[in-house]
Design a protein around this motif. Structure first.
Motif, short mmCIF file in Angstrom:
data_model
loop_
_atom_site.label_atom_id
_atom_site.label_comp_id
_atom_site.label_asym_id
_atom_site.label_seq_id
_atom_site.Cartn_x
_atom_site.Cartn_y
_atom_site.Cartn_z
N ASN A 69 0.81 -1.21 0.00
CA ASN A 69 0.00 0.00 0.00
C ASN A 69 0.85 1.27 0.00
N GLY A 70 1.96 1.23 0.63
CA GLY A 70 2.76 2.49 0.73
C GLY A 70 3.96 2.48 -0.20
N MET A 71 3.86 1.90 -1.39
CA MET A 71 5.01 1.76 -2.30
C MET A 71 5.57 3.11 -2.73
N THR A 72 4.68 4.03 -3.15
CA THR A 72 5.13 5.31 -3.69
C THR A 72 5.78 6.17 -2.62
N ALA A 73 5.02 6.20 -1.49
CA ALA A 73 5.54 7.03 -0.39
C ALA A 73 6.92 6.55 0.05
N GLN A 74 7.04 5.23 0.06
CA GLN A 74 8.34 4.66 0.48
C GLN A 74 9.46 5.01 -0.50
N ALA A 75 9.02 4.91 -1.82
CA ALA A 75 10.04 5.24 -2.84
C ALA A 75 10.49 6.69 -2.71
N ASP A 76 9.57 7.53 -2.40
CA ASP A 76 9.93 8.95 -2.21
C ASP A 76 10.91 9.11 -1.04
N ARG A 77 10.56 8.37 0.03
CA ARG A 77 11.42 8.50 1.21
C ARG A 77 12.85 8.01 0.94
N VAL A 78 12.89 6.87 0.14
CA VAL A 78 14.22 6.33 -0.20
C VAL A 78 15.01 7.36 -1.01
N GLU A 79 14.26 7.95 -1.98
CA GLU A 79 14.95 8.94 -2.80
C GLU A 79 15.48 10.10 -1.96
N ASP A 80 14.63 10.49 -1.07
CA ASP A 80 15.00 11.60 -0.21
C ASP A 80 16.24 11.24 0.63
N LEU A 81 16.15 9.98 1.19
CA LEU A 81 17.28 9.54 2.01
C LEU A 81 18.59 9.51 1.19
N GLN A 82 18.44 8.99 -0.04
CA GLN A 82 19.64 8.90 -0.90
C GLN A 82 20.22 10.28 -1.16
N ALA A 83 19.34 11.25 -1.40
CA ALA A 83 19.82 12.61 -1.66
C ALA A 83 20.56 13.16 -0.43
N ARG A 84 19.97 12.84 0.73
CA ARG A 84 20.59 13.34 1.96
C ARG A 84 21.99 12.70 2.18
N ILE A 85 21.97 11.36 1.84
CA ILE A 85 23.26 10.68 1.98
C ILE A 85 24.30 11.31 1.06
N ARG A 86 23.96 11.59 -0.20
CA ARG A 86 24.89 12.19 -1.16
C ARG A 86 25.40 13.53 -0.64
N LEU A 87 24.43 14.25 -0.05
CA LEU A 87 24.79 15.55 0.47
C LEU A 87 25.83 15.40 1.60
N LEU A 88 25.48 14.42 2.49
CA LEU A 88 26.40 14.18 3.60
C LEU A 88 27.79 13.77 3.10
N GLU A 89 27.70 12.86 2.05
CA GLU A 89 28.99 12.40 1.51
C GLU A 89 29.79 13.57 0.93
N ASP A 90 29.09 14.47 0.23
CA ASP A 90 29.77 15.65 -0.33
C ASP A 90 30.39 16.49 0.78
N GLN A 91 29.53 16.66 1.84
CA GLN A 91 30.03 17.49 2.93
C GLN A 91 31.27 16.85 3.59
N LEU A 92 31.12 15.52 3.74
CA LEU A 92 32.23 14.79 4.35
C LEU A 92 33.50 14.92 3.51
N ARG A 93 33.33 14.77 2.18
CA ARG A 93 34.48 14.83 1.29
C ARG A 93 35.15 16.21 1.38
N GLU A 94 34.23 17.18 1.40
CA GLU A 94 34.74 18.55 1.48
C GLU A 94 35.52 18.74 2.79
N ALA A 95 34.88 18.21 3.84
CA ALA A 95 35.52 18.35 5.15
C ALA A 95 36.89 17.67 5.17
N ARG A 96 36.97 16.52 4.58
CA ARG A 96 38.25 15.78 4.60
C ARG A 96 39.29 16.34 3.63
#
Lengths: 540, 136
Positions: A21-48
């Motif tokens: 029942n919650g397939m779309t909402a979940q997919a959105d959340r995953v996408e959102d999480l992935q974007a956040r992770i990329r952001l974190l990774e960018d920040q981390l890379r920058e920091a390092r």
């Protein structure tokens, strides 16, 4: 490394849990999480501050090239003391590619155990103390040659302040060490010469003549401590001659050399300076720009010799004075004896044959005495007279003077004279005429009864000197008498020939006075040759 | 012929005798005054030429080597004498040292007579005296 991690997002998806029942909402959340992770990774890379691989490789090439063209060895250890980097200079010494060196320590690279242990310990020390280390080690090269390395290990400090690695560099300092060794050796040798030299050496610096060095001979000579003090303080009694000489050396930059330099000073410290004489050399010491900054005085004491010579000179003078006065004063009474005996005998004793004979004896004795005194006077006068600078003497002139006096006797004897051209020498013509006269007289006197006298006078050059020979065909003499005939009152033929035994002694004295020599050769029954060597007139 | 007045300063009596021999041999009529040392010679010169004292001698025969005062001092004193300074002097000496000759030369010595070894030569002194006095 963290840039692409697809598996991670899958794992993440599994962990979240999914319903239909919650397939779309979940997919959105995953996408959102992935974007956040990329952001974190960018920040981390920058920091390092991490950079792309290409950028790292470029940096590596730059450092490697720079370090590889360094003649010194450059290298880096990790915290375990293993090589992580070795420059080309060291690799070519090892004959290894970089891959074979990286990850190895000194033991792995077959360094001698003792050295390897020391180096590994020192690497650890740098890590522990975070301080630079510098040391040296001798080495034996591949061809068996020996040398020295100097090396330094420095800690590489990371951002967090921790030691990340140890960087090192090694330089071959063999030439430098050898040079220092050679310098030390030559300094040691010089020091030995300086300290063991029998001559006294002192080095004085500056306008105040501060004693920089004095060798043991010098210290013993002056009998006091002097290094570091002003020369004037040490030897205040030195006369003005020494200071004048010092001043000249400092001003002109030319050495001062003097033999038998009179330097009175108080060696025995009794408060009264004694006479001393030295052969000295005061040598200027120059700075690189040529300025004279001091002087080295080299002195050897000749006091004993000078005193002995002065004493000898004095004794000789006294002896000459004595001979002169004695012969002079002897002449006076002899004159009276001579004159009055004659007067007395002629005037007051009648024609008595015995008296006549006695008159003869007295006259002979007086005559002989007069001759002896006259010759003795001449002998002593040769030196007694003013020793002024003598000029040059043309020996042809001297000989003709002598021939004038001897003319009669030469004629009487029927002597044949052969003379070559004679040189001009140092001396005084009339005194050298006396020498010729004496030699001619001898040749005539000691002629052979059955042979007409023949006298040959010649001259030849010998270096700076002229050697004049007077050769005759007379009775000659045994070679062993060739020295004795020049002695005072020495006569070989006392009975048969008249003479005082002073003639040749006078000749020798005259010749000696002009810096010449006289000697003779003889063969009994064949004749005698007398040689006179005199400095040529051009001799200084 | 007038007698020649001679002052002889000579300490050696044997030489005084020879001077007499020489004067006699040359038949020189003379009056000889002998002083046997330098002091005596100086004392005589101080008196001579003064009223009531001996007059100036015609000639001085002087031995340079005198005791008590040097012959050269005697010569110097003579040349300062108010009335006798100009008389001829013959120096007699056994010394032929150039120093003596030079010194004597400065004081206008007419003749330097080196005392000879032989009688005959000594007698020649008479002729020198005659020459000095212009009575050849």
């Amino acid at each position: 490394m963290i840039l692409q991690r697809p598996g991670k997002s899958e794992a993440l998806g599994h962990n979240i849990g999914v319903d239909d029942n919650g397939m779309t909402a979940q997919a959105d959340r995953v996408e959102d999480l992935q974007a956040r992770i990329r952001l974190l990774e960018d920040q981390l890379r920058e920091a390092r501050g991490a950079r792309p691989e290409a950028e790292l490789r470029q940096q590596w090439r730059t450092f490697d090239t720079a370090l590889s063209h360094n003649l010194d060895f450059n290298y880096i250890f990790d915290l375990q003391g293993r090589f992580t980097y070795v420059n080309r200079a060291l690799l070519s010494l090892w004959k290894k590619p970089l891959e074979e060196a990286v990850g190895k320590n000194f033991f792995d690279l077959q360094y001698p155990d003792e050295l390897a242990a020391r180096l590994q310990r020192q690497i650890q020390q740098v890590i522990d103390t975070r301080a630079n280390l510098r040391d040296q080690t001798p080495y034996v090269g591949a061809a068996g040659e020996t040398g020295y390395y100097e090396y330094t290990f420095v800690p590489v400090i990371g951002e967090t302040g921790k030691v990340e690695a140890v960087a090192g560099s090694t330089r071959d300092i063999t030439d430098h060490v050898r040079m220092k060794e050679a310098l030390a050796l030559s300094e040691h040798k010089l020091q030995q010469v300086f300290s063991q030299a029998p001559v006294a050496i002192v080095v004085l610096r500056g306008p105040e003549y501060v004693v920089e060095m004095a060798n043991p001979s010098y210290c013993a000579m002056v009998n006091r401590d002097l290094v570091g003090q002003r020369f004037e303080e040490v030897l205040p009694e030195l006369g003005s001659d020494v200071w004048e000489a010092f001043r000249k050396v400092m001003e002109t930059g030319l050495p001062f050399v003097k033999n038998e330099f009179h330097v009175p000073y108080d060696q025995n410290k009794d408060g009264v300076p004694e006479d001393h004489w030295f052969n000295v050399v005061y040598h200027p010491l120059c700075e690189a720009d040529g300025a004279v900054s001091g002087l080295a005085a080299v002195c050897s004491e000749v006091t004993t010799q000078v005193i002995a010579r002065k004493e000898l000179e004095r004794a000789n003078r006294e002896l000459e004075e004595f001979a002169y006065v004695a012969s002079h004063d002897l002449q006076e009474p002899l004159r009276t004896v001579s004159i009055y005996t004659k007067l007395l005998l002629e005037r007051y004793i009648p024609e008595d044959p015995v008296a006549g004979e006695y008159v003869g004896f007295v006259r002979q004795a007086v005559g002989r005495m007069a001759e002896l005194i006259k010759d003795l006077l001449i002998y002593s006068k040769v030196v007694h007279e003013n020793d002024t600078e003598w000029g040059t003497a043309d020996l042809n002139e001297s000989l003709s003077q002598a021939l004038k006096v001897m003319e009669g006797r030469i004629g009487e004897a029927g002597a044949e004279l052969v003379v070559t051209t004679l040189p001009t020498v140092r001396g005084e013509a009339s005194q050298l005429a006396h020498v010729f006269q004496n030699l001619l007289s001898n040749s005539l006197k000691y002629r052979r009864a059955d042979v007409a006298p023949r006298i040959f006078i010649s001259a030849k050059r010998s270096g700076q000197d002229w050697i004049v020979a007077v050769e005759d065909n007379g009775i000659g003499f045994e070679p062993e008498y060739s020295q004795r005939i020049f002695g005072l009152f020495k006569r070989l033929h006392k009975d048969e020939y008249p003479g005082t035994g002073l003639g040749l002694a006078i000749c020798q004295r005259i010749v000696g006075r002009y810096g010449g020599r006289m000697w003779a050769e003889g063969r009994p029954g064949f004749g005698a040759t007398f040689y006179i060597s005199l400095p040529g007139c051009e001799a200084a | 012929m007038r007698k020649i007045r001679i002052l002889l300063a000579e300490d050696n009596l044997a030489d005084v005798g020879m001077v007499r021999e020489a004067l006699n041999a040359h038949k020189i009529a003379h009056e000889l005054h002998v002083t046997v040392n330098g002091e005596e010679a100086l004392a005589f010169m101080a008196r001579m030429g003064k009223p009531g004292e001996p007059g100036c001698p015609d000639i001085l025969l002087l031995d340079l080597n005198l005791p008590r005062a040097d012959g050269l001092d005697v010569l110097r004193e003579l040349r300062r004498h108010p009335s006798c300074a100009a008389i001829p002097v013959i120096v007699m000496s056994s010394s032929d040292a150039p120093r003596d000759r030079e010194a004597a030369g400065i004081h206008g010595v007419i003749c330097y007579f080196a005392k000879p070894m032989s009688f005959e030569e000594f007698i020649e002194l008479g002729q020198l005296i005659k020459d000095a006095l212009g009575e050849g």
